[in-house]
Design a protein around this motif. Structure first.
Motif, PDB file in Angstrom:
ATOM      1  N   GLU A  23      41.465  35.101  29.510  1.00  0.00           N
ATOM      2  CA  GLU A  23      40.980  35.715  30.750  1.00  0.00           C
ATOM      3  C   GLU A  23      39.477  35.981  30.695  1.00  0.00           C
ATOM      4  O   GLU A  23      38.777  35.782  31.686  1.00  0.00           O
ATOM      5  CB  GLU A  23      41.746  37.006  31.042  1.00  0.00           C
ATOM      6  CG  GLU A  23      43.197  36.785  31.411  1.00  0.00           C
ATOM      7  CD  GLU A  23      43.387  35.925  32.654  1.00  0.00           C
ATOM      8  OE1 GLU A  23      42.557  35.998  33.592  1.00  0.00           O
ATOM      9  OE2 GLU A  23      44.371  35.164  32.687  1.00  0.00           O
ATOM     10  N   ILE A  24      38.980  36.398  29.550  1.00  0.00           N
ATOM     11  CA  ILE A  24      37.538  36.627  29.392  1.00  0.00           C
ATOM     12  C   ILE A  24      36.785  35.303  29.552  1.00  0.00           C
ATOM     13  O   ILE A  24      35.776  35.221  30.258  1.00  0.00           O
ATOM     14  CB  ILE A  24      37.232  37.283  28.028  1.00  0.00           C
ATOM     15  CG1 ILE A  24      37.753  38.724  28.019  1.00  0.00           C
ATOM     16  CG2 ILE A  24      35.736  37.217  27.704  1.00  0.00           C
ATOM     17  CD1 ILE A  24      37.783  39.365  26.646  1.00  0.00           C
ATOM     18  N   LEU A  25      37.289  34.255  28.902  1.00  0.00           N
ATOM     19  CA  LEU A  25      36.638  32.944  29.001  1.00  0.00           C
ATOM     20  C   LEU A  25      36.687  32.392  30.423  1.00  0.00           C
ATOM     21  O   LEU A  25      35.740  31.754  30.877  1.00  0.00           O
ATOM     22  CB  LEU A  25      37.289  31.963  28.022  1.00  0.00           C
ATOM     23  CG  LEU A  25      37.039  32.242  26.540  1.00  0.00           C
ATOM     24  CD1 LEU A  25      37.934  31.362  25.678  1.00  0.00           C
ATOM     25  CD2 LEU A  25      35.571  32.043  26.194  1.00  0.00           C
ATOM     26  N   LEU A  26      37.770  32.643  31.128  1.00  0.00           N
ATOM     27  CA  LEU A  26      37.905  32.142  32.494  1.00  0.00           C
ATOM     28  C   LEU A  26      36.875  32.761  33.439  1.00  0.00           C
ATOM     29  O   LEU A  26      36.496  32.143  34.433  1.00  0.00           O
ATOM     30  CB  LEU A  26      39.315  32.409  33.023  1.00  0.00           C
ATOM     31  CG  LEU A  26      40.412  31.483  32.493  1.00  0.00           C
ATOM     32  CD1 LEU A  26      41.788  32.021  32.869  1.00  0.00           C
ATOM     33  CD2 LEU A  26      40.226  30.065  33.022  1.00  0.00           C
ATOM     34  N   ARG A  27      36.408  33.955  33.120  1.00  0.00           N
ATOM     35  CA  ARG A  27      35.430  34.633  33.977  1.00  0.00           C
ATOM     36  C   ARG A  27      34.013  34.051  33.838  1.00  0.00           C
ATOM     37  O   ARG A  27      33.163  34.309  34.673  1.00  0.00           O
ATOM     38  CB  ARG A  27      35.404  36.128  33.679  1.00  0.00           C
ATOM     39  CG  ARG A  27      36.624  36.851  34.181  1.00  0.00           C
ATOM     40  CD  ARG A  27      36.429  38.349  34.174  1.00  0.00           C
ATOM     41  NE  ARG A  27      36.279  38.927  32.864  1.00  0.00           N
ATOM     42  CZ  ARG A  27      37.259  39.483  32.145  1.00  0.00           C
ATOM     43  NH1 ARG A  27      38.486  39.531  32.633  1.00  0.00           N
ATOM     44  NH2 ARG A  27      37.023  39.999  30.969  1.00  0.00           N
ATOM     45  N   ASP A  28      33.776  33.305  32.770  1.00  0.00           N
ATOM     46  CA  ASP A  28      32.447  32.741  32.517  1.00  0.00           C
ATOM     47  C   ASP A  28      32.477  31.241  32.803  1.00  0.00           C
ATOM     48  O   ASP A  28      33.146  30.486  32.093  1.00  0.00           O
ATOM     49  CB  ASP A  28      32.056  33.005  31.065  1.00  0.00           C
ATOM     50  CG  ASP A  28      30.664  32.495  30.723  1.00  0.00           C
ATOM     51  OD1 ASP A  28      30.044  31.777  31.544  1.00  0.00           O
ATOM     52  OD2 ASP A  28      30.197  32.800  29.616  1.00  0.00           O
TER      53      ASP A  28
END
Length: 134
Positions: A23-28
């Motif tokens: 989820e963190i990677l998907l935001r960037d």
């Protein structure tokens, strides 16, 4: 304490950590797709293993999602997602990291769906098996 429940719970906690990383990677927008799909594969793998443990089904050390799925199906547990998606996510555990290896395409929303579905399913499996043990 039930050691199977504890081990399955630890696997689910690890799967949730991979989900959080995804989820963190998907935001960037600059996040590498391969890194996102690696964490998606890991979350799915750990979810399947949690379901196996909760059913007291022994498995060898593997990243092979289809092999894990086969063991679950042989143990009468259905699968939460299509085998084709497991097949396409599988290479992101190891193979894609080597030069010259092209991993199958998996979309980010498809990966997110796989992770959420498998985690929810594995939790239900764990709860059902826990109730049976009581």
């Amino acid at each position: 304490m039930n050691p199977l429940f504890d081990q399955a719970s630890e696997l689910l906690a690890a799967a949730r950590r991979d989900q959080k990383t995804l989820e963190i990677l998907l935001r960037d927008a600059d996040s590498p797709l391969e890194a996102m799909l690696f964490h998606a594969q890991q979350a799915v793998e750990k979810s399947l293993k949690a379901a196996l443990v909760s059913r007291n089904i022994l498995f060898r050390r593997t990243h092979d999602l289809l092999a894990l799925a086969d063991m679950l199906e042989a143990g009468t547990a259905g699968l939460p997602i299509d085998r084709d998606l497991l097949l396409r996510l599988g290479p992101y555990a190891v193979e894609f990291r080597y030069q010259g290896v092209r991993a199958p395409e998996v979309g980010t929303e498809e990966a997110r769906f796989a992770v959420e579905t498998c985690l929810r399913w594995a939790l239900n499996e764990l709860q059902a098996c826990s109730r049976q043990a009581d």
